[in-house]
Design a protein around this motif. Structure first.
Motif, PDB file in Angstrom:
ATOM      1  N   LEU A 366       0.823  -1.200   0.000  1.00  0.00           N
ATOM      2  CA  LEU A 366       0.000   0.000   0.000  1.00  0.00           C
ATOM      3  C   LEU A 366       0.866   1.263   0.000  1.00  0.00           C
ATOM      4  N   GLY A 367       0.416   2.289  -0.734  1.00  0.00           N
ATOM      5  CA  GLY A 367       1.053   3.595  -0.682  1.00  0.00           C
ATOM      6  C   GLY A 367       2.414   3.625  -1.354  1.00  0.00           C
ATOM      7  N   ARG A 368       3.039   4.799  -1.265  1.00  0.00           N
ATOM      8  CA  ARG A 368       4.377   4.996  -1.829  1.00  0.00           C
ATOM      9  C   ARG A 368       5.219   5.825  -0.873  1.00  0.00           C
ATOM     10  N   GLY A 369       6.509   5.523  -0.844  1.00  0.00           N
ATOM     11  CA  GLY A 369       7.400   6.322  -0.019  1.00  0.00           C
ATOM     12  C   GLY A 369       8.335   5.464   0.796  1.00  0.00           C
ATOM     13  N   ILE A 370       8.732   5.993   1.938  1.00  0.00           N
ATOM     14  CA  ILE A 370       9.647   5.309   2.846  1.00  0.00           C
ATOM     15  C   ILE A 370       8.883   4.928   4.099  1.00  0.00           C
ATOM     16  N   ASN A 371       9.001   3.666   4.488  1.00  0.00           N
ATOM     17  CA  ASN A 371       8.328   3.205   5.706  1.00  0.00           C
ATOM     18  C   ASN A 371       8.988   3.788   6.946  1.00  0.00           C
ATOM     19  N   PRO A 372       8.201   4.116   7.969  1.00  0.00           N
ATOM     20  CA  PRO A 372       6.742   4.074   8.002  1.00  0.00           C
ATOM     21  C   PRO A 372       6.124   5.229   7.213  1.00  0.00           C
ATOM     22  N   LEU A 373       5.117   4.899   6.405  1.00  0.00           N
ATOM     23  CA  LEU A 373       4.462   5.920   5.597  1.00  0.00           C
ATOM     24  C   LEU A 373       3.757   6.933   6.487  1.00  0.00           C
ATOM     25  N   PRO A 374       3.718   8.192   6.077  1.00  0.00           N
ATOM     26  CA  PRO A 374       3.065   9.222   6.898  1.00  0.00           C
ATOM     27  C   PRO A 374       1.549   9.071   6.882  1.00  0.00           C
ATOM     28  N   LEU A 375       0.923   9.465   7.950  1.00  0.00           N
ATOM     29  CA  LEU A 375      -0.529   9.394   8.037  1.00  0.00           C
ATOM     30  C   LEU A 375      -1.220  10.317   7.038  1.00  0.00           C
ATOM     31  N   SER A 376      -0.491  11.258   6.484  1.00  0.00           N
ATOM     32  CA  SER A 376      -1.078  12.127   5.455  1.00  0.00           C
ATOM     33  C   SER A 376      -1.502  11.331   4.223  1.00  0.00           C
ATOM     34  N   GLN A 377      -0.980  10.113   4.060  1.00  0.00           N
ATOM     35  CA  GLN A 377      -1.363   9.260   2.929  1.00  0.00           C
ATOM     36  C   GLN A 377      -2.593   8.410   3.217  1.00  0.00           C
ATOM     37  N   PHE A 378      -3.098   8.474   4.431  1.00  0.00           N
ATOM     38  CA  PHE A 378      -4.119   7.521   4.859  1.00  0.00           C
ATOM     39  C   PHE A 378      -5.330   7.504   3.929  1.00  0.00           C
ATOM     40  N   ASP A 379      -5.915   8.666   3.672  1.00  0.00           N
ATOM     41  CA  ASP A 379      -7.145   8.711   2.880  1.00  0.00           C
ATOM     42  C   ASP A 379      -6.921   8.199   1.460  1.00  0.00           C
ATOM     43  N   GLN A 380      -5.800   8.565   0.869  1.00  0.00           N
ATOM     44  CA  GLN A 380      -5.502   8.108  -0.486  1.00  0.00           C
ATOM     45  C   GLN A 380      -5.325   6.591  -0.522  1.00  0.00           C
ATOM     46  N   ILE A 381      -4.600   6.058   0.447  1.00  0.00           N
ATOM     47  CA  ILE A 381      -4.419   4.603   0.524  1.00  0.00           C
ATOM     48  C   ILE A 381      -5.764   3.913   0.694  1.00  0.00           C
ATOM     49  N   TYR A 382      -6.567   4.440   1.603  1.00  0.00           N
ATOM     50  CA  TYR A 382      -7.866   3.821   1.884  1.00  0.00           C
ATOM     51  C   TYR A 382      -8.726   3.745   0.630  1.00  0.00           C
ATOM     52  N   GLU A 383      -8.822   4.838  -0.111  1.00  0.00           N
ATOM     53  CA  GLU A 383      -9.684   4.869  -1.293  1.00  0.00           C
ATOM     54  C   GLU A 383      -9.215   3.869  -2.339  1.00  0.00           C
ATOM     55  N   LYS A 384      -7.922   3.703  -2.494  1.00  0.00           N
ATOM     56  CA  LYS A 384      -7.420   2.760  -3.504  1.00  0.00           C
ATOM     57  C   LYS A 384      -7.606   1.311  -3.073  1.00  0.00           C
ATOM     58  N   VAL A 385      -7.384   1.037  -1.800  1.00  0.00           N
ATOM     59  CA  VAL A 385      -7.490  -0.350  -1.349  1.00  0.00           C
ATOM     60  C   VAL A 385      -8.935  -0.765  -1.100  1.00  0.00           C
ATOM     61  N   LEU A 386      -9.845   0.217  -0.968  1.00  0.00           N
ATOM     62  CA  LEU A 386     -11.257  -0.114  -0.776  1.00  0.00           C
ATOM     63  C   LEU A 386     -11.778  -0.966  -1.929  1.00  0.00           C
ATOM     64  N   GLY A 387     -11.380  -0.642  -3.143  1.00  0.00           N
ATOM     65  CA  GLY A 387     -11.805  -1.433  -4.286  1.00  0.00           C
ATOM     66  C   GLY A 387     -11.324  -2.862  -4.204  1.00  0.00           C
ATOM     67  N   ILE A 388     -10.095  -3.051  -3.745  1.00  0.00           N
ATOM     68  CA  ILE A 388      -9.555  -4.406  -3.588  1.00  0.00           C
ATOM     69  C   ILE A 388     -10.321  -5.159  -2.510  1.00  0.00           C
ATOM     70  N   PHE A 389     -10.577  -4.484  -1.402  1.00  0.00           N
ATOM     71  CA  PHE A 389     -11.345  -5.104  -0.313  1.00  0.00           C
ATOM     72  C   PHE A 389     -12.703  -5.594  -0.817  1.00  0.00           C
ATOM     73  N   LEU A 390     -13.421  -4.746  -1.524  1.00  0.00           N
ATOM     74  CA  LEU A 390     -14.746  -5.131  -2.026  1.00  0.00           C
ATOM     75  C   LEU A 390     -14.638  -6.264  -3.050  1.00  0.00           C
ATOM     76  N   ALA A 391     -13.673  -6.175  -3.939  1.00  0.00           N
ATOM     77  CA  ALA A 391     -13.519  -7.222  -4.947  1.00  0.00           C
ATOM     78  C   ALA A 391     -13.162  -8.569  -4.323  1.00  0.00           C
ATOM     79  N   SER A 392     -12.393  -8.527  -3.241  1.00  0.00           N
ATOM     80  CA  SER A 392     -12.020  -9.789  -2.567  1.00  0.00           C
ATOM     81  C   SER A 392     -13.237 -10.493  -1.990  1.00  0.00           C
ATOM     82  N   LEU A 393     -14.293  -9.722  -1.693  1.00  0.00           N
ATOM     83  CA  LEU A 393     -15.509 -10.302  -1.132  1.00  0.00           C
ATOM     84  C   LEU A 393     -16.498 -10.730  -2.213  1.00  0.00           C
ATOM     85  N   TYR A 394     -16.682  -9.902  -3.245  1.00  0.00           N
ATOM     86  CA  TYR A 394     -17.781 -10.191  -4.178  1.00  0.00           C
ATOM     87  C   TYR A 394     -17.373 -11.092  -5.334  1.00  0.00           C
ATOM     88  N   MET A 395     -16.077 -11.216  -5.639  1.00  0.00           N
ATOM     89  CA  MET A 395     -15.701 -12.046  -6.795  1.00  0.00           C
ATOM     90  C   MET A 395     -15.620 -13.535  -6.426  1.00  0.00           C
TER      91      MET A 395
END
Length: 395
Positions: A366-395
């Motif tokens: 998830l995300g891009r940068g140097i670990n630990p990733l900053p919390l400023s990326q949280f919303d962007q990470i969440y929106e991108k991984v939300l699609g994966i989360f939903l697809a993992s359930l419905y497919m």
């Protein structure tokens, strides 16, 4: 929210009164005979909590209910000892409150104590979830699994195998909280009906595989092992680069999937902040707990949340089933992450899962940068991984 049964009440009536799916109420009260409710029996209603309200001049139950878009009987149910025609100014009553916002707070440092608090609050608010302890960390912290759903398809997600990738834990907990809110508010997520998924899928989540390591990165070393971990960290008290568990073993290099290759080529030959695979496979309690869970539960697919790179790995030695490619294509489409079939790596949980069960498994970066990733990326990470989360359930 707890209520007490009155004469003539049914779970179906509570479902209609609070607009909560009947199945969620049944699953929140598994020790209750729904066909034979007893007067005075306590019933849990998911997705609601209670507020105290002080009666003011000219208040009536009808007025209080109308202001909150509630049925009068919802308030009567919580205040059975009161005569609604004789309300006393200054008297405190209980008023039901529907949960419409997330209990898991975004943008916060997320150590094990915050996780444990969130799990407790979610279990109280959504009693149809099941919380199991699947093992303990080196320092004795519980390793929690959260389960929900009634379906035959079993999907498992986990986070924070690596200590300085701790942002994956609040991400996975926020995904869970969004799912719970959708279920109890009958609100689709990206057009998908979550109750249908609840009835089709049993979801398992281990939100923090490595609590000792996460706490080390965020809070520094506990006194009991302070000297040992500072020595492993080459005398430094800066633990931002620490990935391992508290013993200095990389938990995602602990699995018997060509472990010997990783043991030979990894540079650390003794406990280290990262990359040391241990003296043998499955020596660490956290790694053992995850292997035991997967072996016991027979998951149909597994997703491990890591950081960083906005990519994911889905193959291992050609042992992955054809379904893996189908899922990878969809994950790539809904997230924008790059799907990578194979990399020169072994001994990871994803590698072992594919080798052992021949079922789809994914390592998500998830995300891009140097670990630990900053919390400023949280919303962007969440929106991108939300699609994966939903697809993992419905497919």
């Amino acid at each position: 929210m707890n209520i007490k049964v009155r004469s003539g009440d049914t779970l179906w009536y509570y479902s209609q009164l609070f607009m909560i799916p009947i199945q969620l109420i049944i699953d929140s009260n598994q020790n209750v005979d729904s066909n034979s409710l007893q007067v005075g029996q306590v019933i849990k209603v998911p997705g609601f909590t209670t507020n105290n309200y002080t009666i003011k001049q000219n208040d009536t139950f009808w007025k209080i209910a109308r202001e909150r878009n509630l049925s009068i009987d919802a308030i009567l149910l919580l205040n059975q000892e009161l005569n609604p025609n004789q309300l006393q100014v200054g008297r405190t009553i209980k008023v039901p409150r529907r949960m419409v916002t997330s209990l898991v707070q975004r943008g916060k440092r997320y150590d094990s104590s915050r996780l444990f608090r969130d799990i407790g609050e979610l279990r109280e608010a959504y009693p149809f979830i099941e919380v199991n302890t699947i093992g303990e960390s080196v320092l004795g912290k519980p390793l929690y699994e959260i389960k929900l759903g009634r379906g035959s398809k079993k999907v498992h997600l986990n986070a924070s195998f690596h200590a300085n990738e701790w942002i994956t834990s609040p991400i996975i907990m926020t995904l869970l909280n969004s799912y719970l809110l959708s279920l109890t508010n009958n609100s689709p997520i990206r057009g998908l009906n979550m109750l249908n998924l609840y009835n089709q899928v049993e979801l398992s989540i281990v939100p923090m595989v490595n609590p000792d390591g996460v706490d080390l990165v965020l809070n520094g070393p506990p006194e009991a092992v302070r000297e040992e971990v500072i020595n492993i960290n080459k005398g430094s008290t800066d633990f931002t680069g620490w990935k391992a568990n508290i013993n200095g073993v990389d938990l995602n290099n602990q699995y018997p999937a060509k472990w010997e290759i990783e043991k030979e080529r990894k540079e650390p030959k003794s406990p280290a902040p990262r990359d040391y695979p241990g003296d043998a496979p499955l020596t660490e309690p956290e790694a053992i707990a995850m292997a035991d869970l997967a072996s016991r539960e027979g998951f149909n697919r597994m997703l491990a949340f890591h950081t960083q790179g906005e990519e994911f790995y889905w193959g291992y030695e050609g042992l992955e089933p054809p379904e893996s490619r189908v899922l990878a294509t969809e994950f790539e489409r809904v997230s924008g992450y790059q799907a990578i079939q194979n990399i020169d790596s072994h001994a990871g949980f994803k590698d072992w899962f594919i080798k052992e069960f021949r079922r789809p498994a994914f390592t998500l970066e998830l995300g891009r940068g140097i670990n630990p990733l900053p919390l400023s990326q949280f919303d962007q990470i969440y929106e991108k991984v939300l699609g994966i989360f939903l697809a993992s359930l419905y497919m």
